[in-house]
Write a protein that holds these residues in place. Sequence first.
Motif, PDB file in Angstrom:
ATOM      1  N   ALA A  77       0.862  -1.175   0.000  1.00  0.00           N
ATOM      2  CA  ALA A  77       0.000   0.000   0.000  1.00  0.00           C
ATOM      3  C   ALA A  77       0.903   1.231   0.000  1.00  0.00           C
ATOM      4  O   ALA A  77       1.730   1.400   0.905  1.00  0.00           O
ATOM      5  CB  ALA A  77      -0.908  -0.012   1.229  1.00  0.00           C
ATOM      6  N   PHE A  78       0.754   2.061  -1.012  1.00  0.00           N
ATOM      7  CA  PHE A  78       1.654   3.193  -1.206  1.00  0.00           C
ATOM      8  C   PHE A  78       0.964   4.496  -0.816  1.00  0.00           C
ATOM      9  O   PHE A  78      -0.179   4.739  -1.198  1.00  0.00           O
ATOM     10  CB  PHE A  78       2.098   3.264  -2.668  1.00  0.00           C
ATOM     11  CG  PHE A  78       2.769   1.997  -3.139  1.00  0.00           C
ATOM     12  CD1 PHE A  78       4.116   1.796  -2.947  1.00  0.00           C
ATOM     13  CD2 PHE A  78       2.020   0.995  -3.758  1.00  0.00           C
ATOM     14  CE1 PHE A  78       4.735   0.623  -3.361  1.00  0.00           C
ATOM     15  CE2 PHE A  78       2.625  -0.180  -4.183  1.00  0.00           C
ATOM     16  CZ  PHE A  78       3.983  -0.369  -3.984  1.00  0.00           C
ATOM     17  N   ASP A  83       4.747   6.726  -5.895  1.00  0.00           N
ATOM     18  CA  ASP A  83       5.434   5.555  -5.325  1.00  0.00           C
ATOM     19  C   ASP A  83       4.858   4.265  -5.893  1.00  0.00           C
ATOM     20  O   ASP A  83       5.596   3.325  -6.181  1.00  0.00           O
ATOM     21  CB  ASP A  83       5.346   5.555  -3.798  1.00  0.00           C
ATOM     22  CG  ASP A  83       6.265   6.583  -3.160  1.00  0.00           C
ATOM     23  OD1 ASP A  83       7.204   7.070  -3.836  1.00  0.00           O
ATOM     24  OD2 ASP A  83       6.055   6.908  -1.976  1.00  0.00           O
ATOM     25  N   ALA A  84       3.554   4.223  -6.043  1.00  0.00           N
ATOM     26  CA  ALA A  84       2.919   3.025  -6.616  1.00  0.00           C
ATOM     27  C   ALA A  84       3.400   2.813  -8.048  1.00  0.00           C
ATOM     28  O   ALA A  84       3.721   1.692  -8.447  1.00  0.00           O
ATOM     29  CB  ALA A  84       1.396   3.153  -6.569  1.00  0.00           C
ATOM     30  N   PHE A 121       3.624   1.867   2.859  1.00  0.00           N
ATOM     31  CA  PHE A 121       4.757   2.757   2.649  1.00  0.00           C
ATOM     32  C   PHE A 121       4.277   4.185   2.888  1.00  0.00           C
ATOM     33  O   PHE A 121       3.554   4.744   2.080  1.00  0.00           O
ATOM     34  CB  PHE A 121       5.325   2.596   1.232  1.00  0.00           C
ATOM     35  CG  PHE A 121       5.964   1.256   1.009  1.00  0.00           C
ATOM     36  CD1 PHE A 121       7.201   0.953   1.565  1.00  0.00           C
ATOM     37  CD2 PHE A 121       5.320   0.289   0.254  1.00  0.00           C
ATOM     38  CE1 PHE A 121       7.793  -0.285   1.360  1.00  0.00           C
ATOM     39  CE2 PHE A 121       5.902  -0.953   0.040  1.00  0.00           C
ATOM     40  CZ  PHE A 121       7.144  -1.243   0.601  1.00  0.00           C
ATOM     41  N   ASP A 122       4.679   4.745   4.022  1.00  0.00           N
ATOM     42  CA  ASP A 122       4.199   6.064   4.431  1.00  0.00           C
ATOM     43  C   ASP A 122       5.050   7.215   3.921  1.00  0.00           C
ATOM     44  O   ASP A 122       4.547   8.297   3.648  1.00  0.00           O
ATOM     45  CB  ASP A 122       4.122   6.147   5.960  1.00  0.00           C
ATOM     46  CG  ASP A 122       2.926   5.396   6.520  1.00  0.00           C
ATOM     47  OD1 ASP A 122       1.830   5.518   5.940  1.00  0.00           O
ATOM     48  OD2 ASP A 122       3.070   4.692   7.527  1.00  0.00           O
ATOM     49  N   THR A 123       6.362   6.999   3.807  1.00  0.00           N
ATOM     50  CA  THR A 123       7.267   8.081   3.444  1.00  0.00           C
ATOM     51  C   THR A 123       7.425   8.141   1.925  1.00  0.00           C
ATOM     52  O   THR A 123       7.931   7.193   1.324  1.00  0.00           O
ATOM     53  CB  THR A 123       8.648   7.872   4.099  1.00  0.00           C
ATOM     54  OG1 THR A 123       8.462   7.702   5.509  1.00  0.00           O
ATOM     55  CG2 THR A 123       9.559   9.058   3.843  1.00  0.00           C
ATOM     56  N   LEU A 127      10.749   3.354  -0.611  1.00  0.00           N
ATOM     57  CA  LEU A 127      10.107   2.049  -0.750  1.00  0.00           C
ATOM     58  C   LEU A 127      10.920   0.961  -0.045  1.00  0.00           C
ATOM     59  O   LEU A 127      10.650  -0.227  -0.211  1.00  0.00           O
ATOM     60  CB  LEU A 127       9.917   1.701  -2.230  1.00  0.00           C
ATOM     61  CG  LEU A 127       9.027   2.674  -3.011  1.00  0.00           C
ATOM     62  CD1 LEU A 127       8.930   2.263  -4.474  1.00  0.00           C
ATOM     63  CD2 LEU A 127       7.648   2.757  -2.381  1.00  0.00           C
ATOM     64  N   ALA A 128      11.896   1.375   0.763  1.00  0.00           N
ATOM     65  CA  ALA A 128      12.730   0.413   1.486  1.00  0.00           C
ATOM     66  C   ALA A 128      12.194   0.149   2.888  1.00  0.00           C
ATOM     67  O   ALA A 128      12.462  -0.906   3.459  1.00  0.00           O
ATOM     68  CB  ALA A 128      14.166   0.917   1.565  1.00  0.00           C
ATOM     69  N   ALA A 129      11.443   1.082   3.436  1.00  0.00           N
ATOM     70  CA  ALA A 129      10.943   0.921   4.799  1.00  0.00           C
ATOM     71  C   ALA A 129       9.438   1.136   4.831  1.00  0.00           C
ATOM     72  O   ALA A 129       8.950   2.203   4.459  1.00  0.00           O
ATOM     73  CB  ALA A 129      11.629   1.911   5.734  1.00  0.00           C
TER      74      ALA A 129
END
Length: 165
Positions: A77-78, A83-84, A121-123, A127-129
């Motif tokens: 979930a982006f 990001d998506a 993915f909040d930030t 997409l690493a954390a």
Amino acid sequence: MTVLMNLDLQIQVLIDNAPQDGTTPKIMEAIAPVLKLVATQLQHSEYHILQTLDESWLLTTLSNRAQPEIQKNVIYAFGTLKDAADFQSVSDPEILAAAVPVTHILFQMLALDAVTSIVFFDTPGNLAAGTEVRRDELQTLIQTQLQHSQSVPRSYPSNLPPDIA
């Protein structure tokens, strides 16, 4: 509009769209505090989910590097549409990113037996954390909430003592 108010509206949409069978809306109301609690730990009120043209969510199978036989199925979930889009190394016209309210994602996860967890993915740009919400943990919280809501005394005639006159 505050995030909590937005979450309340999302929950109301879930309740309003639940089958009007006399039970499902009451269950939705009972589990709403759990959905809101988990949603408030995330940073966005809606996320972008990759899905196929028939609206099936894209499932990714991850394997443990040390033990490849251990696998889990996740949905990403982006927090942003970019990001998506960036997540796909090759653009696939059969895969779209749809904005979905966070409480709806959490509720839908309960019905997806094949899903182990959803990674949020909040930030933007990172997409690493992500924040992992495990399906089994959410189910446990909801079961506890349902048991608690059922143990609350109600003033139905069946709860009256038999010797009441």
